[in-house]
Design an enzyme around this catalytic site. Structure first.
Site, PDB file in Angstrom:
ATOM      1  CE  LYS A 162     -26.069 -11.082  -5.079  1.00 55.10           C
ATOM      2  NZ  LYS A 162     -27.482 -11.330  -5.319  1.00 55.10           N
ATOM      3  CE1 TYR A 250     -23.769  -9.797  -9.669  1.00 55.00           C
ATOM      4  CE2 TYR A 250     -25.986  -9.280  -8.914  1.00 55.00           C
ATOM      5  CZ  TYR A 250     -24.997 -10.207  -9.202  1.00 55.00           C
ATOM      6  OH  TYR A 250     -25.246 -11.534  -9.002  1.00 55.00           O
TER       7      TYR A 250
HETATM    8  P1  NDP Z   1     -35.289 -18.541  -4.033  1.00 57.64           P
HETATM    9  O1  NDP Z   1     -36.365 -17.884  -3.259  1.00 57.64           O
HETATM   10  O2  NDP Z   1     -35.583 -18.941  -5.427  1.00 57.64           O
HETATM   11  O3  NDP Z   1     -34.770 -19.838  -3.274  1.00 57.64           O
HETATM   12  C1  NDP Z   1     -34.352 -19.810  -1.952  1.00 57.64           C
HETATM   13  C2  NDP Z   1     -34.436 -21.239  -1.390  1.00 57.64           C
HETATM   14  O4  NDP Z   1     -33.967 -21.187  -0.061  1.00 57.64           O
HETATM   15  C3  NDP Z   1     -35.855 -21.785  -1.309  1.00 57.64           C
HETATM   16  O5  NDP Z   1     -36.275 -22.411  -2.485  1.00 57.64           O
HETATM   17  C4  NDP Z   1     -35.727 -22.779  -0.168  1.00 57.64           C
HETATM   18  O6  NDP Z   1     -35.160 -23.975  -0.673  1.00 57.64           O
HETATM   19  C5  NDP Z   1     -34.660 -22.151   0.727  1.00 57.64           C
HETATM   20  N1  NDP Z   1     -35.242 -21.494   1.905  1.00 57.64           N
HETATM   21  C6  NDP Z   1     -34.986 -21.878   3.176  1.00 57.64           C
HETATM   22  N2  NDP Z   1     -35.624 -21.090   4.043  1.00 57.64           N
HETATM   23  C7  NDP Z   1     -36.327 -20.199   3.329  1.00 57.64           C
HETATM   24  C8  NDP Z   1     -37.202 -19.135   3.680  1.00 57.64           C
HETATM   25  N3  NDP Z   1     -37.476 -18.838   4.967  1.00 57.64           N
HETATM   26  N4  NDP Z   1     -37.763 -18.412   2.688  1.00 57.64           N
HETATM   27  C9  NDP Z   1     -37.503 -18.695   1.405  1.00 57.64           C
HETATM   28  N5  NDP Z   1     -36.667 -19.687   1.002  1.00 57.64           N
HETATM   29  C10 NDP Z   1     -36.085 -20.442   1.959  1.00 57.64           C
HETATM   30  O7  NDP Z   1     -34.042 -17.549  -3.977  1.00 57.64           O
HETATM   31  P2  NDP Z   1     -32.837 -17.461  -4.994  1.00 57.64           P
HETATM   32  O8  NDP Z   1     -32.445 -18.796  -5.428  1.00 57.64           O
HETATM   33  O9  NDP Z   1     -33.146 -16.462  -6.023  1.00 57.64           O
HETATM   34  O10 NDP Z   1     -31.700 -16.794  -4.062  1.00 57.64           O
HETATM   35  C11 NDP Z   1     -30.968 -17.573  -3.134  1.00 57.64           C
HETATM   36  C12 NDP Z   1     -29.614 -16.920  -2.876  1.00 57.64           C
HETATM   37  O11 NDP Z   1     -28.904 -16.817  -4.102  1.00 57.64           O
HETATM   38  C13 NDP Z   1     -29.695 -15.503  -2.333  1.00 57.64           C
HETATM   39  O12 NDP Z   1     -28.628 -15.289  -1.469  1.00 57.64           O
HETATM   40  C14 NDP Z   1     -29.534 -14.665  -3.567  1.00 57.64           C
HETATM   41  O13 NDP Z   1     -29.011 -13.391  -3.273  1.00 57.64           O
HETATM   42  C15 NDP Z   1     -28.553 -15.471  -4.361  1.00 57.64           C
HETATM   43  N6  NDP Z   1     -28.666 -15.216  -5.789  1.00 57.64           N
HETATM   44  C16 NDP Z   1     -27.518 -14.956  -6.481  1.00 57.64           C
HETATM   45  C17 NDP Z   1     -27.568 -14.702  -7.816  1.00 57.64           C
HETATM   46  C18 NDP Z   1     -26.327 -14.444  -8.560  1.00 57.64           C
HETATM   47  O14 NDP Z   1     -26.417 -14.062  -9.724  1.00 57.64           O
HETATM   48  N7  NDP Z   1     -25.163 -14.672  -7.976  1.00 57.64           N
HETATM   49  C19 NDP Z   1     -28.846 -14.646  -8.530  1.00 57.64           C
HETATM   50  C20 NDP Z   1     -29.981 -14.993  -7.718  1.00 57.64           C
HETATM   51  C21 NDP Z   1     -29.878 -15.247  -6.393  1.00 57.64           C
HETATM   52  P3  NDP Z   1     -35.743 -25.413  -0.248  1.00 57.64           P
HETATM   53  O15 NDP Z   1     -37.202 -25.410  -0.651  1.00 57.64           O
HETATM   54  O16 NDP Z   1     -34.915 -26.352  -1.013  1.00 57.64           O
HETATM   55  O17 NDP Z   1     -35.549 -25.529   1.239  1.00 57.64           O
END
Ligand code: NDP
Length: 404
Positions: A162, A250
């Site tokens: 989401k 949420y």
């Molecule tokens: P992060 O910033 O921690 O991680 C995002 C990952 O996406 C990065 O580590 C990277 O992985 C990849 N990525 C690819 N392109 C980009 C870019 N241009 N900029 C940044 N990251 C990029 O984010 P989150 O893990 O917190 O969030 C990811 C998703 O999960 C979002 O959609 C967020 O809304 C959702 N989320 C949902 C939650 C819930 O409770 N349901 C809680 C937190 C987040 P790599 O290095 O492996 O390529």
């Protein structure tokens, strides 16, 4: 916590919870061309404090659904990937990342074969990887639509974090691509699998607080110093208007599933301070007021610049339901007319959604949180920004596609 900046990790540890982000063209945060750049994938360093599993995963069920995890960020590594070991019918079959270091370290820790560790450039090769039935998109929100559509093109089912996407047009493209490919699409709205929220839904349906008159939700935390170049959550291209899409979603969801109604009108306001790099492209606060056909009214607030809270409250004709924190990873608290309720362990929500999706893939059972729900919510977010932009109340026509 009041008055101090919080990192996202510290806020979650303090019992809060965070979610995603999205861009609405009408948000009015920054003029076209003033965003921090195009929404393109880019590998990131390993987040701090990630605990990788010390032991290989257990043997799995013969019909277990193989997932490719797309984007090894904080939420994937800290919350979702560790829960797969508890899934009845799902396992991690592949990982996709822009970071060669993460592909190696995470791949080794989770026992992912070397030929099931993909870069973004190799993503299309998933099509011929029979070990992978589904992809789980955990990328920044502005990337969800394109990478979900590519997954469908590769013949895979899609579980998408989401918020679903940054515009209703993107949501529609995702739904259409899933239908064309005859594959499932689910939005990872974990609260639909969490005992406190499920009990709250049940209680409100049974009118445990009488007829609902007022509903308030608030999802806020104070973001530490950052800028769009450093943090995708402050980039309009990747995060849309900011706190509403990421965290306020949420509250938006709660307002719908606790009332069981769709709003008939929305009025809203946003605030973006000048000279603060955190808010160069996104809003600091978004507030909206909804009116439902029953006559109930709701106030929804989300903020990236105020002391942390994750709260929902329903006031009916005979009682009050209060949830604080309402939709966290853990530590939920809920009271009905002052009486504490403890319906179960919130921790089951993560694996609950994984197995729910796996059952839909294997047995064709209906998905509780389908793409259509993500589209519905994105349309409401668009209505909120339209009202804030125009200064007018937005009237919403009853629409079968927008059922609560
Ligand atoms: P992060 O910033 O921690 O991680 C995002 C990952 O996406 C990065 O580590 C990277 O992985 C990849 N990525 C690819 N392109 C980009 C870019 N241009 N900029 C940044 N990251 C990029 O984010 P989150 O893990 O917190 O969030 C990811 C998703 O999960 C979002 O959609 C967020 O809304 C959702 N989320 C949902 C939650 C819930 O409770 N349901 C809680 C937190 C987040 P790599 O290095 O492996 O390529």
């Amino acid at each position: 916590m009041v008055g101090s900046f919080l990192t996202r990790r510290r806020f979650i540890e303090a019992g809060g919870s965070i979610a995603a982000t999205s861009l609405i063209a009408s948000a009015g945060t920054a003029a076209p061309g003033q965003t921090s750049g195009a929404a393109s994938v880019k590998g990131q360093p390993m987040p701090d404090g990630v605990k990788l599993p010390a032991t290989p995963p257990r043997p799995r069920a013969p019909d277990s659904v193989g997932f490719a995890i797309v984007g090894l960020g904080g939420y994937a590594l800290n919350q979702m990937m560790p829960r797969f070991k508890d899934a009845k019918r799902a396992h991690i079959a592949a990982i996709v990342s822009g970071s060669p270091e993460k592909l190696q370290r995470v791949g080794d820790a989770y026992g992912i074969p070397a030929n099931a560790r993909y870069s973004y450039e190799d993503y299309a090769k998933l099509a011929s990887d029979k070990r992978v039935d589904a992809v789980y998109i955990v990328l920044p929100t502005g990337l969800h639509a394109d990478w979900a559509i590519r997954a469908f093109a590769a013949g895979k089912h899609v579980l998408c974090e989401k918020p679903m996407a940054l515009s209703s047009a993107d949501c529609e493209r995702m739904i259409a691509a899933g239908k064309r490919a005859n594959r499932k699409l689910m939005i990872a709205y974990r609260s639909h699998f969490e005992p406190y929220n499920l009990e709250a839904m049940r209680l409100m349906k049974e009118k445990a607080a009488g007829d609902i008159r007022l509903l308030r939700t608030e999802q806020s935390y104070r973001m530490g110093p950052t800028s769009p170049a450093e943090n995708w959550r402050t980039s309009r291209a990747l995060a849309g208007g900011g706190p509403l899409e990421d965290y306020g979603i949420y509250g938006l969801q709660s307002a719908l599933y606790l009332t069981g109604e769709m709003p008939e009108s929305i009025s809203a306001t946003t605030f973006r301070p000048t000279g603060d790099p955190r808010f160069a492209e996104i809003f600091a606060h978004v507030s909206s007021q909804w009116r439902f056909p029953s006559g109930a009214v709701a106030q929804l607030v989300s903020s990236y610049d105020s002391a942390g809270i994750n709260f929902a409250e329903v006031r009916g004709t005979t009682g009050v339901l209060s949830m604080n924190p309402a939709t966290s990873y853990a530590g939920q608290k809920m009271q009905l007319n002052g009486r504490e309720l403890t319906p179960g362990d919130p921790g089951v929500q993560f694996v609950g959604q994984i197995d729910h999706f796996a059952n839909a893939v294997r047995d064709g059972t209906p998905i509780l949180t389908p793409g259509e729900m993500g589209l519905r919510d994105t349309r409401l977010i668009e209505a909120i920004y339209e009202s804030a932009r125009t200064g007018r109340t937005v009237k919403l026509a009853p629409d079968a596609k927008m059922r609560a």
